[in-house]
Design an enzyme around this catalytic site. Structure first.
Site, PDB file in Angstrom:
ATOM      1  N   GLU A   7      43.925  47.440  11.439  1.00  0.00           N
ATOM      2  CA  GLU A   7      43.639  46.660  10.219  1.00  0.00           C
ATOM      3  C   GLU A   7      43.336  45.238  10.654  1.00  0.00           C
ATOM      4  O   GLU A   7      44.077  44.302  10.354  1.00  0.00           O
ATOM      5  CB  GLU A   7      44.809  46.707   9.221  1.00  0.00           C
ATOM      6  CG  GLU A   7      44.336  46.318   7.815  1.00  0.00           C
ATOM      7  CD  GLU A   7      45.436  45.973   6.832  1.00  0.00           C
ATOM      8  OE1 GLU A   7      46.257  46.858   6.527  1.00  0.00           O
ATOM      9  OE2 GLU A   7      45.444  44.814   6.354  1.00  0.00           O
ATOM     10  N   HIS A   9      40.576  42.148  10.935  1.00  0.00           N
ATOM     11  CA  HIS A   9      39.459  41.767  10.075  1.00  0.00           C
ATOM     12  C   HIS A   9      38.516  40.734  10.676  1.00  0.00           C
ATOM     13  O   HIS A   9      38.896  39.943  11.523  1.00  0.00           O
ATOM     14  CB  HIS A   9      40.007  41.218   8.762  1.00  0.00           C
ATOM     15  CG  HIS A   9      40.930  42.174   8.073  1.00  0.00           C
ATOM     16  ND1 HIS A   9      40.552  43.455   7.732  1.00  0.00           N
ATOM     17  CD2 HIS A   9      42.223  42.055   7.681  1.00  0.00           C
ATOM     18  CE1 HIS A   9      41.576  44.061   7.139  1.00  0.00           C
ATOM     19  NE2 HIS A   9      42.593  43.244   7.106  1.00  0.00           N
ATOM     20  N   HIS A 160      42.286  49.364   1.687  1.00  0.00           N
ATOM     21  CA  HIS A 160      42.842  48.020   1.867  1.00  0.00           C
ATOM     22  C   HIS A 160      42.937  47.328   0.509  1.00  0.00           C
ATOM     23  O   HIS A 160      42.122  47.582  -0.366  1.00  0.00           O
ATOM     24  CB  HIS A 160      41.944  47.221   2.819  1.00  0.00           C
ATOM     25  CG  HIS A 160      42.498  45.894   3.185  1.00  0.00           C
ATOM     26  ND1 HIS A 160      42.372  44.780   2.371  1.00  0.00           N
ATOM     27  CD2 HIS A 160      43.201  45.500   4.274  1.00  0.00           C
ATOM     28  CE1 HIS A 160      42.985  43.759   2.957  1.00  0.00           C
ATOM     29  NE2 HIS A 160      43.489  44.156   4.107  1.00  0.00           N
ATOM     30  N   ASP A 280      46.966  43.246  11.359  1.00  0.00           N
ATOM     31  CA  ASP A 280      46.369  42.525  10.221  1.00  0.00           C
ATOM     32  C   ASP A 280      45.894  41.154  10.681  1.00  0.00           C
ATOM     33  O   ASP A 280      46.078  40.145  10.001  1.00  0.00           O
ATOM     34  CB  ASP A 280      47.338  42.399   9.022  1.00  0.00           C
ATOM     35  CG  ASP A 280      46.584  42.217   7.687  1.00  0.00           C
ATOM     36  OD1 ASP A 280      45.345  42.118   7.704  1.00  0.00           O
ATOM     37  OD2 ASP A 280      47.248  42.178   6.640  1.00  0.00           O
TER      38      ASP A 280
END
Ligand code: MN
Length: 317
Positions: A7, A9, A160, A280
């Protein structure tokens, strides 16, 4: 121990405007830190991965991306462009980066076709969807082409969070409850439960949905979901109890949750085969996440499953 994270980004200049509603509730100093890292691939990001022993990052567009674009044709074009760009990043670093496709859900058939192109031609390992699209959720039959294609391609869809389409009265007056602090958890857990209760997994039993943030609280409520399902009126007739779909069709990641009690609950509720380590990035600290999973009081075989074996199996890495 080898680590795969999924996850993680990025943002491109063409998509920057879509995040205004997210930027609105983040402390400006933190936002500057995130922004400097979202647009970077090979400098800060690879250095951080090296410094903390992350072997592979599966990259995805930060929320919300083109799903909030009002013009469908523009959304479709920008999604293709960002997938092409991500593919070049992956090609430059084939052993370090993989990717989840960015999809314009405004056109579900086009999104299914783009998922197939991203997987078959660009080497991506699924897609990451940022919540609802113009207030429409993934249990809506209009999105069945996407699930049909994901099932046929045997790739997961990562659900998400995104901002809800409307503001909930119960959050009024508390900016600190918006976004990732709490509102996204309620929105995303509800979104996943709409798929369960809507029978999406009865229709597409081989689909795997991935949830971040230690399963958006779902591992904690399995018993109650089943218990109360038995006394409620039903919108759809399901083949199994709600918790069984969460165990069979949903995998979770530790993204954004460095919390031992939550990890142990998730392992007891879903099993170590259903949990995958993630950070994240850049919203959470890589150092803190790695320290958490390295020191968590679990067996070495479970740690290996969570750090890389489950992701290798699911994503065929
Ligand atoms: Mn995230």
């Amino acid at each position: 121990m080898k680590k795969i994270v999924l996850e993680e980004h990025f943002l491109t200049p063409a998509l920057a405007g879509y995040g205004a509603n997210v930027e609105a509730f983040i402390d400006p100093e933190h936002f500057r830190h995130y922004k400097s890292r979202l647009g970077d691939f090979e400098d800060i990001r690879l250095q951080e991965m090296d410094a903390h022993g992350i072997d592979i990052s599966v990259l995805s567009v930060t929320t919300p991306g083109v799903q909030v674009e009002p013009d469908c044709a523009i959304a479709v074009r920008k999604a293709k462009e960002v997938n092409d760009m991500l593919a070049t990043v992956m090609q430059r670093n084939p052993t370090r980066f993989s990717g989840f496709a960015h999809l314009a859900l405004q056109d579900p058939v086009e999104a299914a076709n783009e998922l197939e192109r991203a997987v078959k031609q660009l080497g991506m390992c699924g897609a990451l969807i940022n919540g609802h699209t113009n207030g429409e959720y993934l249990d809506d039959p209009k999105f069945w082409p996407v699930w049909e294609r994901a099932e046929a391609l045997d790739v997961p869809i990562y659900l998400h969070p995104a901002n809800a389409p409307d503001s909930a009265k119960c959050l009024d007056g508390y900016v600190e409850l918006l976004g990732p602090a709490w509102a996204w958890t309620a929105e995303t857990a509800t979104h996943a439960l709409r798929m369960v209760m809507g029978g999406v997994f009865d229709r597409f039993p081989k689909v795997t949905l991935v949830l971040g943030h230690m399963g958006e609280t779902l591992p904690f409520v399995l018993w109650r979901l089943d218990s109360r399902y038995k006394m409620m009126k039903h919108t759809h007739t399901l083949q199994k109890l709600p918790s069984q779909y969460i165990r069979d069709n949903i995998m979770i990641t530790t993204a954004g949750s460095c919390d031992v009690p939550a990890l142990l609950c998730s392992m007891l509720a879903l099993g170590a085969d259903r949990i995958m380590f993630s950070v994240d990035y850049p919203y959470e600290s890589t150092a803190e996440a790695v320290d958490f999973i390295t020191r968590a009081p679990i067996s070495e075989i479970d740690r290996a499953k969570i750090c890389h074996l489950n992701a290798e199996r699911l994503l065929r890495l």
